[in-house]
Write a protein that holds these residues in place. Sequence first.
Motif, PDB file in Angstrom:
ATOM      1  N   GLY A 204      -8.560  33.589 -54.424  1.00 28.69           N
ATOM      2  CA  GLY A 204      -8.066  34.038 -55.731  1.00 28.69           C
ATOM      3  C   GLY A 204      -9.164  34.485 -56.672  1.00 28.69           C
ATOM      4  O   GLY A 204      -8.909  35.151 -57.682  1.00 28.69           O
ATOM      5  N   ASP A 205     -10.378  34.131 -56.366  1.00 30.77           N
ATOM      6  CA  ASP A 205     -11.504  34.448 -57.253  1.00 30.77           C
ATOM      7  C   ASP A 205     -12.254  35.713 -56.840  1.00 30.77           C
ATOM      8  O   ASP A 205     -13.291  36.049 -57.415  1.00 30.77           O
ATOM      9  CB  ASP A 205     -12.491  33.283 -57.278  1.00 30.77           C
ATOM     10  CG  ASP A 205     -11.988  32.133 -58.146  1.00 30.77           C
ATOM     11  OD1 ASP A 205     -11.031  32.371 -58.911  1.00 30.77           O
ATOM     12  OD2 ASP A 205     -12.540  31.030 -58.045  1.00 30.77           O
ATOM     13  N   GLN A 206     -11.730  36.403 -55.817  1.00 31.38           N
ATOM     14  CA  GLN A 206     -12.441  37.585 -55.337  1.00 31.38           C
ATOM     15  C   GLN A 206     -12.246  38.777 -56.277  1.00 31.38           C
ATOM     16  O   GLN A 206     -11.159  38.953 -56.839  1.00 31.38           O
ATOM     17  CB  GLN A 206     -11.958  37.950 -53.928  1.00 31.38           C
ATOM     18  CG  GLN A 206     -12.533  36.998 -52.883  1.00 31.38           C
ATOM     19  CD  GLN A 206     -11.922  37.192 -51.519  1.00 31.38           C
ATOM     20  OE1 GLN A 206     -10.910  37.863 -51.369  1.00 31.38           O
ATOM     21  NE2 GLN A 206     -12.540  36.583 -50.525  1.00 31.38           N
ATOM     22  N   CYS A 207     -13.284  39.598 -56.399  1.00 31.46           N
ATOM     23  CA  CYS A 207     -13.215  40.803 -57.232  1.00 31.46           C
ATOM     24  C   CYS A 207     -12.119  41.725 -56.693  1.00 31.46           C
ATOM     25  O   CYS A 207     -12.046  41.979 -55.489  1.00 31.46           O
ATOM     26  CB  CYS A 207     -14.571  41.502 -57.196  1.00 31.46           C
ATOM     27  SG  CYS A 207     -14.561  43.169 -57.831  1.00 31.46           S
ATOM     28  N   GLU A 208     -11.262  42.229 -57.592  1.00 27.35           N
ATOM     29  CA  GLU A 208     -10.136  43.044 -57.134  1.00 27.35           C
ATOM     30  C   GLU A 208     -10.569  44.455 -56.736  1.00 27.35           C
ATOM     31  O   GLU A 208      -9.936  45.093 -55.917  1.00 27.35           O
ATOM     32  CB  GLU A 208      -9.056  43.101 -58.233  1.00 27.35           C
ATOM     33  CG  GLU A 208      -8.222  41.831 -58.236  1.00 27.35           C
ATOM     34  CD  GLU A 208      -7.358  41.701 -59.475  1.00 27.35           C
ATOM     35  OE1 GLU A 208      -7.372  42.623 -60.317  1.00 27.35           O
ATOM     36  OE2 GLU A 208      -6.687  40.661 -59.606  1.00 27.35           O
ATOM     37  N   ASP A 209     -11.653  44.927 -57.322  1.00 26.54           N
ATOM     38  CA  ASP A 209     -12.096  46.300 -57.034  1.00 26.54           C
ATOM     39  C   ASP A 209     -12.644  46.452 -55.620  1.00 26.54           C
ATOM     40  O   ASP A 209     -12.535  47.513 -55.016  1.00 26.54           O
ATOM     41  CB  ASP A 209     -13.161  46.742 -58.047  1.00 26.54           C
ATOM     42  CG  ASP A 209     -12.516  47.158 -59.353  1.00 26.54           C
ATOM     43  OD1 ASP A 209     -11.277  47.063 -59.442  1.00 26.54           O
ATOM     44  OD2 ASP A 209     -13.244  47.566 -60.273  1.00 26.54           O
ATOM     45  N   CYS A 210     -13.271  45.428 -55.120  1.00 25.23           N
ATOM     46  CA  CYS A 210     -13.910  45.550 -53.808  1.00 25.23           C
ATOM     47  C   CYS A 210     -13.363  44.540 -52.815  1.00 25.23           C
ATOM     48  O   CYS A 210     -13.863  44.448 -51.689  1.00 25.23           O
ATOM     49  CB  CYS A 210     -15.426  45.406 -53.933  1.00 25.23           C
ATOM     50  SG  CYS A 210     -15.925  43.800 -54.572  1.00 25.23           S
ATOM     51  N   GLY A 211     -12.359  43.774 -53.224  1.00 27.98           N
ATOM     52  CA  GLY A 211     -11.759  42.793 -52.324  1.00 27.98           C
ATOM     53  C   GLY A 211     -12.701  41.661 -51.964  1.00 27.98           C
ATOM     54  O   GLY A 211     -12.523  40.999 -50.941  1.00 27.98           O
ATOM     55  N   GLY A 212     -13.732  41.480 -52.776  1.00 27.37           N
ATOM     56  CA  GLY A 212     -14.653  40.370 -52.530  1.00 27.37           C
ATOM     57  C   GLY A 212     -15.853  40.749 -51.676  1.00 27.37           C
ATOM     58  O   GLY A 212     -16.777  39.971 -51.506  1.00 27.37           O
ATOM     59  N   GLY A 213     -15.833  41.961 -51.145  1.00 31.07           N
ATOM     60  CA  GLY A 213     -16.949  42.388 -50.282  1.00 31.07           C
ATOM     61  C   GLY A 213     -18.208  42.706 -51.079  1.00 31.07           C
ATOM     62  O   GLY A 213     -19.318  42.697 -50.554  1.00 31.07           O
ATOM     63  N   GLY A 214     -18.025  43.050 -52.362  1.00 36.85           N
ATOM     64  CA  GLY A 214     -19.194  43.319 -53.215  1.00 36.85           C
ATOM     65  C   GLY A 214     -19.759  44.729 -53.055  1.00 36.85           C
ATOM     66  O   GLY A 214     -20.792  45.049 -53.615  1.00 36.85           O
ATOM     67  N   ARG A 215     -19.054  45.569 -52.292  1.00 36.92           N
ATOM     68  CA  ARG A 215     -19.585  46.922 -52.082  1.00 36.92           C
ATOM     69  C   ARG A 215     -18.472  47.957 -52.127  1.00 36.92           C
ATOM     70  O   ARG A 215     -17.315  47.640 -51.876  1.00 36.92           O
ATOM     71  CB  ARG A 215     -20.324  46.999 -50.749  1.00 36.92           C
ATOM     72  CG  ARG A 215     -19.518  46.490 -49.576  1.00 36.92           C
ATOM     73  CD  ARG A 215     -20.278  46.574 -48.284  1.00 36.92           C
ATOM     74  NE  ARG A 215     -21.486  45.762 -48.304  1.00 36.92           N
ATOM     75  CZ  ARG A 215     -22.410  45.790 -47.354  1.00 36.92           C
ATOM     76  NH1 ARG A 215     -22.283  46.588 -46.332  1.00 36.92           N
ATOM     77  NH2 ARG A 215     -23.471  45.020 -47.433  1.00 36.92           N
ATOM     78  N   LYS A 216     -18.851  49.185 -52.449  1.00 36.29           N
ATOM     79  CA  LYS A 216     -17.864  50.272 -52.401  1.00 36.29           C
ATOM     80  C   LYS A 216     -18.523  51.557 -51.914  1.00 36.29           C
ATOM     81  O   LYS A 216     -19.747  51.669 -51.907  1.00 36.29           O
ATOM     82  CB  LYS A 216     -17.224  50.465 -53.781  1.00 36.29           C
ATOM     83  CG  LYS A 216     -18.190  50.900 -54.867  1.00 36.29           C
ATOM     84  CD  LYS A 216     -17.386  51.141 -56.136  1.00 36.29           C
ATOM     85  CE  LYS A 216     -18.216  51.466 -57.344  1.00 36.29           C
ATOM     86  NZ  LYS A 216     -19.148  52.517 -57.334  1.00 36.29           N
TER      87      LYS A 216
END
Length: 378
Positions: A204-216
Amino acid sequence: MPRDYYEVLGVQKDADAPTIKKAFKKAARKFHPDLNPDNPEAEVSFKEASEAYDVLSKPEKRKVYDQYGHEGLHGRGFDPNFTDINDIFSAFGDMFGGGFSDFFGGGGGRSRSRGRRSPKRGADLEMVVPLSFMEAALGVTKQLEIPRHTHCETCDGGGLKDGAKAVSCGTCAGHGQVIQAQGFLRIRTTCPACQGQGKTVDPGDQCEDCGGGGRKRETIEIEARIPPGTYGGLQIRHPGKGEVGEPGAPHGDLYLTLDVQSHEVFKRDGADVYVTVPVPYAIMALGGEICIPTVHGEEPMTVKQGTASGDVIKLRGKGTDELRARGTRGDHHVRLVVDVPTELSEEEEDLLRKLAEIQSVGVTEKGFWKGLFEKFTI
Ligand SMILES: [Zn+2]
Ligand SMILES: [Zn+2]
């Protein structure tokens, strides 16, 4: 394009080992990361000098480099591939017996974190760049678009929602490593749950923009300067233009692999260019001035009287630039061959038959050259 290693260290091509070591020490002091905090350019120079030293201080690598250059090293797996600064410290840290801090005249060297591994640098990317023969020969600047990944701006690469915190990994208690017992042996390995990070993130705490992967995904534009005299298969390195690394680690490198097309007229061998030029029989026999093509444009050339078909004339310094010796050029080799006309005007045919008569080779109506056989049996 990686710079020439001798140039990087500022030494002559025949420099001996002590000179090379001295030059490296000087460069390493100047660009040492501890003396240049937050200066990525100094770090690049430090890495460059270390790579140059790695190759030039090892006779086997140096020999390959002298003969085949950077791509020769690459082909043999001799690339000095320092993924980060710590690699350099572990390679050369003890080179003078007194540890790295002695080498750099005190100041504490560098603290190396133990246990938890350092963040991993991004992967290298390779891109094939098609070039025409002329672009490779004369050099060209290409605007290239490179698709790659970068850090997610929303979470700054951390993969976390705003305000959320990573929690200490339960499997390894935040150490990043676990100890496995095998009989009497105790083996320390990277924690499989957090891949050595020591932290995990609740779904639930993962970044929504990158799905928690931290990269785009992103596409960067680079200006690739291809110097004159390059050839197919050559790789040009663009440091830091590769894939994104883990947070805190640099991007990987981008390697541009050149794919050079062949040319209708010219052939190349290194910096030497070869061309075959058909010349009318009369000019070969009598001599004269002709214009011949070179990669730099047309050049006047004198054909000597009595030039044989297949004779090669060398125009010095009219080839392509030498990649490893800036300011010098290879040669242009012109092979002169008799241009035999496939269609003759009536006048030309009359003149040629007359010539044959004079040379008494006895041409018949059907074009059978009787006299030639006699010439060979003398
Ligand atoms: Zn994100
Ligand atoms: Zn863990």
